[in-house]
Write a protein that holds these residues in place. Structure first.
Motif, PDB file in Angstrom:
ATOM      1  N   ARG A  10       0.858  -1.185   0.000  1.00  0.00           N
ATOM      2  CA  ARG A  10       0.000   0.000   0.000  1.00  0.00           C
ATOM      3  C   ARG A  10       0.901   1.243   0.000  1.00  0.00           C
ATOM      4  O   ARG A  10       2.108   1.124  -0.002  1.00  0.00           O
ATOM      5  CB  ARG A  10      -0.909  -0.006   1.233  1.00  0.00           C
ATOM      6  N   GLY A  11       0.282   2.418   0.007  1.00  0.00           N
ATOM      7  CA  GLY A  11       1.036   3.661   0.201  1.00  0.00           C
ATOM      8  C   GLY A  11       2.025   3.959  -0.917  1.00  0.00           C
ATOM      9  O   GLY A  11       1.875   3.487  -2.048  1.00  0.00           O
ATOM     10  N   GLU A  12       3.057   4.718  -0.546  1.00  0.00           N
ATOM     11  CA  GLU A  12       3.988   5.219  -1.561  1.00  0.00           C
ATOM     12  C   GLU A  12       4.705   4.106  -2.304  1.00  0.00           C
ATOM     13  O   GLU A  12       4.956   4.231  -3.507  1.00  0.00           O
ATOM     14  CB  GLU A  12       4.981   6.224  -0.955  1.00  0.00           C
ATOM     15  N   TYR A  32      -6.169  -3.966  -1.692  1.00  0.00           N
ATOM     16  CA  TYR A  32      -6.356  -2.922  -0.682  1.00  0.00           C
ATOM     17  C   TYR A  32      -7.270  -3.396   0.434  1.00  0.00           C
ATOM     18  O   TYR A  32      -8.096  -4.286   0.242  1.00  0.00           O
ATOM     19  CB  TYR A  32      -6.887  -1.637  -1.324  1.00  0.00           C
ATOM     20  N   ASP A  36      -8.351   1.535   2.783  1.00  0.00           N
ATOM     21  CA  ASP A  36      -7.574   2.127   1.684  1.00  0.00           C
ATOM     22  C   ASP A  36      -8.362   2.253   0.375  1.00  0.00           C
ATOM     23  O   ASP A  36      -7.778   2.424  -0.697  1.00  0.00           O
ATOM     24  CB  ASP A  36      -6.303   1.286   1.424  1.00  0.00           C
ATOM     25  N   SER A  39      -7.410   5.109  -1.832  1.00  0.00           N
ATOM     26  CA  SER A  39      -5.968   5.349  -1.964  1.00  0.00           C
ATOM     27  C   SER A  39      -5.546   5.471  -3.421  1.00  0.00           C
ATOM     28  O   SER A  39      -6.179   4.901  -4.314  1.00  0.00           O
ATOM     29  CB  SER A  39      -5.193   4.201  -1.326  1.00  0.00           C
ATOM     30  N   THR A 370       5.122   9.723  -2.755  1.00  0.00           N
ATOM     31  CA  THR A 370       4.008   9.751  -1.812  1.00  0.00           C
ATOM     32  C   THR A 370       2.763   9.204  -2.479  1.00  0.00           C
ATOM     33  O   THR A 370       2.652   9.217  -3.708  1.00  0.00           O
ATOM     34  CB  THR A 370       3.745  11.181  -1.289  1.00  0.00           C
ATOM     35  N   GLN A 372      -0.133  10.330  -0.923  1.00  0.00           N
ATOM     36  CA  GLN A 372      -1.070  11.217  -0.248  1.00  0.00           C
ATOM     37  C   GLN A 372      -1.527  12.347  -1.160  1.00  0.00           C
ATOM     38  O   GLN A 372      -0.843  12.674  -2.137  1.00  0.00           O
ATOM     39  CB  GLN A 372      -0.453  11.797   1.025  1.00  0.00           C
ATOM     40  N   VAL A 378      -5.271   9.799   6.231  1.00  0.00           N
ATOM     41  CA  VAL A 378      -4.213   8.930   6.747  1.00  0.00           C
ATOM     42  C   VAL A 378      -4.860   8.024   7.801  1.00  0.00           C
ATOM     43  O   VAL A 378      -5.241   8.482   8.864  1.00  0.00           O
ATOM     44  CB  VAL A 378      -3.070   9.744   7.395  1.00  0.00           C
ATOM     45  N   TYR A 382      -1.691   1.829   9.981  1.00  0.00           N
ATOM     46  CA  TYR A 382      -0.466   1.449   9.279  1.00  0.00           C
ATOM     47  C   TYR A 382       0.724   2.299   9.691  1.00  0.00           C
ATOM     48  O   TYR A 382       0.604   3.204  10.506  1.00  0.00           O
ATOM     49  CB  TYR A 382      -0.694   1.537   7.755  1.00  0.00           C
ATOM     50  N   ILE A 386       4.326   8.967   5.307  1.00  0.00           N
ATOM     51  CA  ILE A 386       3.358   9.440   4.307  1.00  0.00           C
ATOM     52  C   ILE A 386       4.033   9.999   3.052  1.00  0.00           C
ATOM     53  O   ILE A 386       3.371  10.169   2.027  1.00  0.00           O
ATOM     54  CB  ILE A 386       2.366  10.488   4.864  1.00  0.00           C
TER      55      ILE A 386
END
Ligand code: MV4
Length: 449
Positions: A10-12, A32, A36, A39, A370, A372, A378, A382, A386
């Protein structure tokens, strides 16, 4: 090359892998959790599959759920990113059994490196310098006393199954050894389900220096220089840079030659990082190996010009390193990364919630990784990372000035971030001179009180 890859993260880093796939013409599948749904990794993948509730154990760490998604989407390969399932040998074995290529080393190698004491002995056998310490695990308090006498105090007890500093104790005298031995063993048993310990000579003010490696599936291994990662707090890195001011061309060449030989022997494949401690006499000793792409890989990408995630995908599809890397790698300029965390910059308490304003800096030699965005959320479940702000300059001085400019233009509202902490560090005289070790943050924070 692969037709379709599932990104088990997940995320960046999920977005980073999607970008590399997209540029190589590979279709992407995001997975996901319910937290998320909105996201960017979900939005930018070609397909996305919800695999469970917010808690990592119920979603991103749920092996049957991840494998089911991979089978439903009919992917050729899985990229695990970092953290989560990236260093789980059992997961890599399930991938193999399901005829899905795991983008990383073979499970046998991951398992070897996960047993820190076995990794240490394997490195020793291949003539990689290691610290004086026990031969294998210490199996009793008496055994530990014997080794400590032989090595000389201070020593450090470490968990065989360890990582992240848990199950570690520094022992300064024979008297305090029994208590610390049992404390370390109990902590390791609770954290890792394995209380076995090994011992090393303790270095008081080490620097943390790690070497990036790439290995193909035909026995070829190359190193891509080092990263300096001493600026950390509670085993969480805050700032990384490349190259390290402490590593001379001679050290760099020696480590390169040794690691190429050693990792070929071990049968290493794909990307990896070999961690070393450097003492005050600039002696460098192996401590452990990470068998994944790391958070701080962009600093190496800046100084080498190599896309490490694309290299991972090409290696996993069978390409040769000689076709991926130039014959001679050049090291260009200086790169620095700041990890931007969603947390209070003084108390380090997590700060989840809705981001109301978000402006990312740019310009020459500035990179932001990122997932975000403004009005994004956020979640509290997790890791607090970020964004990563990475800069590249001709010199360390230029890179630091660029970082200060970029930090001042990085706007995040609605939650708290570590940006003000980074700004304070970049004004510190010792940091600017490159005079620091792994105790830097302790001293820096104590002086701020
Ligand atoms: C050490 C050490 C001093 N001497 N080993 C901490 C986490 C684990 N990966 C290895 N760690 C250490 N091992 C010996 N023989 C000091 C540390 C250490 C450390 C290492 C790297 C980066 C930050 C650190 C912070 C505290 C302790």
């Amino acid at each position: 090359m692969f037709r379709k890859v599932l990104i088990a993260n997940r995320g960046e880093i999920a977005l980073r892998v999607i970008n590399a796939c997209r540029e190589l013409g590979i279709r992407t599948v995001a997975i996901y959790s319910e937290a998320d749904r909105n996201s960017l990794h979900v939005r930018f993948a070609d397909e996305a599959i919800c695999i469970g509730p917010p808690r990592p154990a119920d979603s991103y760490l749920n092996v049957p759920a991840v494998i089911s998604a991979a089978e439903i989407a009919n992917v050729d390969a899985i990229h695990p990113g970092y953290g989560l399932l990236s260093e789980n040998a059992n997961f890599a074995e399930v991938c193999r059994a399901s005829n899905i290529k795991f983008i990383g080393p073979p499970p046998e190698v991951t398992r070897l490196m996960g047993e820190k004491e076995k990794a240490r002995q394997a490195m020793k056998k291949a003539k990689v310098p290691i610290l004086p310490g026990s031969d294998g695990v210490v199996d009793s308090e008496e055994d530990a006393q014997e080794w400590a006498q032989r090595v000389g105090f201070p020593v450090i007890l470490k968990a065989k199954a360890g990582g992240g500093g848990r199950g570690m104790r520094i022992v300064r005298t024979a008297e305090e050894l029994p208590n610390l031995y049992h404390a370390a063993s109990t902590e390791a048993a609770n954290a890792f389900g394995n209380g076995e310990l090994y011992m090393e000579k303790f270095i008081e003010r080490p620097r943390h220096i790690e070497f990036q490696v790439l290995a193909d599936e035909h026995g070829d291994v190359r190193t891509l220089f080092e990263r300096e990662c001493s600026i950390q707090r509670r085993h969480q890195k805050l700032i990384e840079e490349a190259p390290s001011l402490q590593v001379t061309p001679k050290i760099r060449e020696e480590i390169d030659a040794t690691l190429r030989r050693c990792l070929t022997e071990i049968g290493y494949q794909n990307a990896g990082t070999v961690e070393f401690l450097m003492d005050e006499d600039r002696q460098i000793y192996f401590i452990e190996m990470n068998t994944r792409i790391q958070v701080e890989h962009p600093v190496t990408e800046f100084i080498t010009g190599i896309d490490l995630v694309k290299a991972q995908l090409r290696i996993a599809s069978g390409e040769r390193l000689s076709d991926i890397l130039p014959a001679k790698l050049e090291m260009r300029g200086h790169a620095i990364e700041c990890r931007i965390n969603a947390e209070n910059p003084v108390k380090f308490t997590p700060s989840a919630g809705r981001i109301t304003a978000f402006n990312v800096p740019g310009g020459n030699g500035v990179r932001v990784d990122t997932a975000q965005y403004a009005e994004g959320v956020v979640p509290p479940y997790y890791d607090s990372l970020i964004a990563k702000l990475i800069v590249h300059g001709d010199t360390r001085e230029e890179a630091m000035n660029k970082m200060q400019r970029a930090l001042s233009q990085f706007v995040v509202q609605g939650i708290e971030t570590s940006i003000p902490l980074h700004q304070a560090i970049f004004e510190d005289e010792n940091f600017r001179k490159g005079e620091f070790d792994t105790k830097f943050m302790e001293r820096f924070l104590a002086a701020r009180q």
